[in-house]
Design a protein around this motif. Structure first.
Motif, mmCIF file in Angstrom:
data_model
loop_
_atom_site.group_PDB
_atom_site.id
_atom_site.type_symbol
_atom_site.label_atom_id
_atom_site.label_comp_id
_atom_site.label_asym_id
_atom_site.label_seq_id
_atom_site.Cartn_x
_atom_site.Cartn_y
_atom_site.Cartn_z
ATOM 1 N N GLY A 21 38.773 42.379 39.451
ATOM 2 C CA GLY A 21 39.736 43.201 38.962
ATOM 3 C C GLY A 21 41.288 42.472 39.418
ATOM 4 N N PHE A 22 41.120 41.304 39.585
ATOM 5 C CA PHE A 22 42.243 40.452 39.636
ATOM 6 C C PHE A 22 42.881 40.041 38.373
ATOM 7 C CE2 PHE A 22 40.308 39.817 43.690
ATOM 8 C CZ PHE A 22 41.337 39.656 44.648
ATOM 9 N N SER A 23 44.253 39.904 38.662
ATOM 10 C CA SER A 23 45.100 39.614 37.463
ATOM 11 C C SER A 23 45.728 38.652 37.714
ATOM 12 C CB SER A 23 45.739 40.827 36.723
ATOM 13 O OG SER A 23 46.511 41.391 37.603
ATOM 14 N N LYS A 36 45.206 41.845 43.221
ATOM 15 C CA LYS A 36 44.767 43.261 42.930
ATOM 16 C C LYS A 36 45.277 44.032 44.054
ATOM 17 C CE LYS A 36 40.105 43.673 44.836
ATOM 18 N NZ LYS A 36 38.733 43.932 44.284
ATOM 19 N N GLU A 38 43.664 47.448 46.092
ATOM 20 C CA GLU A 38 42.327 48.108 46.194
ATOM 21 C C GLU A 38 42.442 48.963 47.536
ATOM 22 O OE1 GLU A 38 38.226 47.156 44.675
ATOM 23 O OE2 GLU A 38 38.259 46.593 46.918
ATOM 24 N N LYS A 42 46.719 45.111 49.186
ATOM 25 C CA LYS A 42 46.848 44.011 48.361
ATOM 26 C C LYS A 42 46.189 42.590 48.583
ATOM 27 C CE LYS A 42 50.433 41.699 45.586
ATOM 28 N NZ LYS A 42 51.861 41.486 45.313
#
Length: 80
Positions: A21-23, A36, A38, A42
C-alpha cells in the motif's frame, strides 16, 4: 548473503512496497521516499536503488521502516 534469503533488487522492493500500500512520495537524488498512512500512523521507507541488490541488513531495516518483518517482505516477494 544468506542462502535462505537472496538479495532483493530495486524493482522487487518497489513491487513489495506497492503491494503493502505504499506510494512514491518524493525523490531527492537517488533516494526515493515511499509512504503510506495506516491506523493513523505514517510509514516512510527510504529506497536507494544504486545500492541494489540490497543486503540482508538493509532489507531488514527497510522492512522495519515499513512496519513489517523481513520475513513478511519475502512472503510477499514469493507471491509476486
Amino acid at each position: 548473503m544468506s542462502g535462505q534469503h537472496p538479495p532483493i533488487t530495486c524493482r522487487e522492493l518497489k513491487a513489495i512496497l506497492k503491494s503493502l500500500g505504499f506510494s512514491l512520495e518524493t525523490t531527492v537524488g537517488s533516494h526515493e521516499q515511499w509512504t503510506k498512512v495506516e491506523g493513523g500512523r505514517k510509514y516512510k521507507v527510504t529506497v536507494d536503488c544504486p545500492k541494489s541488490p540490497f543486503t540482508q541488513t538493509l532489507i531488514k531495516s527497510m522492512a522495519a521502516q515499513a512496519g513489517v518483518t523481513k520475513k513478511d517482505f519475502y512472503k510477499i516477494l514469493s507471491r509476486l
